[in-house]
Design a protein around this motif. Structure first.
Motif, PDB file in Angstrom:
ATOM      1  N   TRP A 100       0.918  -1.231   0.079  1.00  0.00           N
ATOM      2  CA  TRP A 100      -0.002  -0.044  -0.020  1.00  0.00           C
ATOM      3  C   TRP A 100       0.939   1.164   0.037  1.00  0.00           C
ATOM      4  N   TYR A 101       0.226   2.427  -0.311  1.00  0.00           N
ATOM      5  CA  TYR A 101       0.804   3.541  -0.353  1.00  0.00           C
ATOM      6  C   TYR A 101       0.067   4.679  -0.101  1.00  0.00           C
ATOM      7  N   GLY A 102       0.664   5.981   0.070  1.00  0.00           N
ATOM      8  CA  GLY A 102      -0.040   7.107   0.450  1.00  0.00           C
ATOM      9  C   GLY A 102      -0.178   7.713   1.868  1.00  0.00           C
ATOM     10  N   GLY A 103       0.820   7.015   2.814  1.00  0.00           N
ATOM     11  CA  GLY A 103       1.158   7.308   3.959  1.00  0.00           C
ATOM     12  C   GLY A 103       2.013   8.580   4.142  1.00  0.00           C
ATOM     13  N   ASP A 104       3.331   8.286   4.445  1.00  0.00           N
ATOM     14  CA  ASP A 104       4.520   9.213   4.599  1.00  0.00           C
ATOM     15  C   ASP A 104       5.325   9.013   3.504  1.00  0.00           C
ATOM     16  N   ASP A 105       4.973   8.521   2.280  1.00  0.00           N
ATOM     17  CA  ASP A 105       5.797   8.136   1.287  1.00  0.00           C
ATOM     18  C   ASP A 105       5.830   9.377   0.403  1.00  0.00           C
ATOM     19  N   GLY A 106       4.958  10.300   0.408  1.00  0.00           N
ATOM     20  CA  GLY A 106       5.096  11.635  -0.333  1.00  0.00           C
ATOM     21  C   GLY A 106       4.248  11.395  -1.567  1.00  0.00           C
ATOM     22  N   PHE A 107       3.415  10.401  -1.652  1.00  0.00           N
ATOM     23  CA  PHE A 107       2.454  10.152  -2.820  1.00  0.00           C
ATOM     24  C   PHE A 107       1.173  10.874  -2.793  1.00  0.00           C
ATOM     25  N   ALA A 108       0.695  11.143  -1.599  1.00  0.00           N
ATOM     26  CA  ALA A 108      -0.346  11.876  -1.477  1.00  0.00           C
ATOM     27  C   ALA A 108      -0.493  13.182  -1.975  1.00  0.00           C
ATOM     28  N   GLY A 109      -1.526  13.443  -2.827  1.00  0.00           N
ATOM     29  CA  GLY A 109      -1.438  14.753  -3.777  1.00  0.00           C
ATOM     30  C   GLY A 109      -0.819  15.115  -5.000  1.00  0.00           C
ATOM     31  N   ARG A 110      -0.054  13.712  -5.224  1.00  0.00           N
ATOM     32  CA  ARG A 110       0.470  13.858  -6.527  1.00  0.00           C
ATOM     33  C   ARG A 110      -0.375  13.297  -7.694  1.00  0.00           C
ATOM     34  N   ALA A 111      -0.217  13.511  -8.856  1.00  0.00           N
ATOM     35  CA  ALA A 111      -0.853  13.050  -9.892  1.00  0.00           C
ATOM     36  C   ALA A 111      -0.575  11.400 -10.205  1.00  0.00           C
ATOM     37  N   THR A 112      -1.911  10.725 -10.240  1.00  0.00           N
ATOM     38  CA  THR A 112      -1.700   9.331 -10.469  1.00  0.00           C
ATOM     39  C   THR A 112      -1.715   9.189 -12.284  1.00  0.00           C
TER      40      THR A 112
END
Length: 285
Positions: A100-112
């Motif tokens: 899974w991703y979207g925690g503190d990995d920096g992907f939140a808010g980025r374009a899919t």
């Protein structure tokens, strides 16, 4: 008057006449053993009237009751089973490792990959080849929990991984604290029931073979040259890893079908077996 055996009134009338004949013939009084004069036949006559009424009533009910219609017997039909992996070849199923991703990995808010803004609170996922917008049921084989997710991104681009799910999906599947779990995915319709993937959504997005994700320019140039010479055109796609490192995804070819891409992948695996490369098929977009 003729006697009709099918008419209950005839039976009742003849039964009453028969009783009266018995009463007339057997009218004399019988003497009891102990000197008691008991008019048994008179009592029998009295009781016979009630008996006749009961008999006629039962006979009438029997004759007027509708005939039962025979019911055809059918063999037992087994209960419907849950669709298996091969119950319908068009229903997409796959089993493998999910992260899974979207925690503190920096992907939140980025374009899919499909242009949306990634929101870890949504029930979405990333898959290498499934069309954008496709819905899949994900079942965690470790916990038994399920969730229906929508594909809106590409990945995971890590060896041995099949699916990347959002943080919310990870919590619903019971894998948030573990990081990874073995899952089984099944394509479903809008109601969450197993259904084939719409063939129209599989068109217009070509397949490609990703061979490596490298950050060193010298390595990128060398492997690209070797691949282009042995297999075909190479495409470099810039991306950022979870650690924030910028890499180049080294990809080979553009194929209309997954079978064509698989042949290219098998060839690359054979030619570069000693280099430790493990190519996998994904979409260009």
């Amino acid at each position: 008057m003729d006697f009709n055996a099918l008419c209950t009134q005839n039976w009742s009338r003849h039964f009453s006449i028969w009783i009266e004949d018995i009463q007339v013939v057997c009218h004399p009084v019988v003497t009891a053993p102990f000197g008691l004069q008991v008019n048994l036949l008179r009592k029998a006559r009295s009781l016979s009237r009630y008996t006749a009424v009961v008999v006629v009533l039962l006979f009438s009910l029997h004759c007027t009751r509708p005939q039962a219609t025979p019911v055809a017997s059918f063999p037992d039909v087994p209960a419907a089973e849950e669709p298996s992996d091969h119950a319908d070849a068009k229903v997409y199923t796959e089993t493998g490792e999910a992260s899974w991703y979207g925690g503190d990995d920096g992907f939140a808010g980025r374009a899919t990959a499909n242009g949306e803004t990634f929101d870890p609170r949504e029930l979405t996922c990333a898959h290498r080849t499934l069309p954008f917008g496709a819905k899949i049921e994900v079942r965690n084989l470790d916990t038994g929990k399920r969730a229906v997710l929508r594909v809106n991104d590409r990945g995971p681009f890590i060896r041995g991984r099949m699916l990347d799910v959002s943080e919310r999906a990870a919590k619903e599947l019971g894998m948030h604290g573990r990081g990874t779990s073995r899952v089984r995915i099944t394509s479903v319709d809008t109601k969450g029931k197993p259904a084939p993937i719409d063939p129209a959504t599989l068109l217009g997005d070509a397949y490609t073979v990703q061979v490596a994700a490298l950050s060193d320019p010298a390595n990128i140039a060398r492997i690209s040259k070797e691949l282009q010479s042995a297999v075909g055109p190479v495409n470099l796609v810039e991306a950022r890893t979870q650690g924030g490192v910028t890499v180049k995804r080294v990809r080979v070819g553009s194929y209309a079908t997954q079978d064509e891409a698989q042949k290219a992948s098998d060839l690359i695996s054979k030619l570069f077996r000693d280099r430790g490369l493990e190519p996998f098929i994904t979409r260009e977009n």
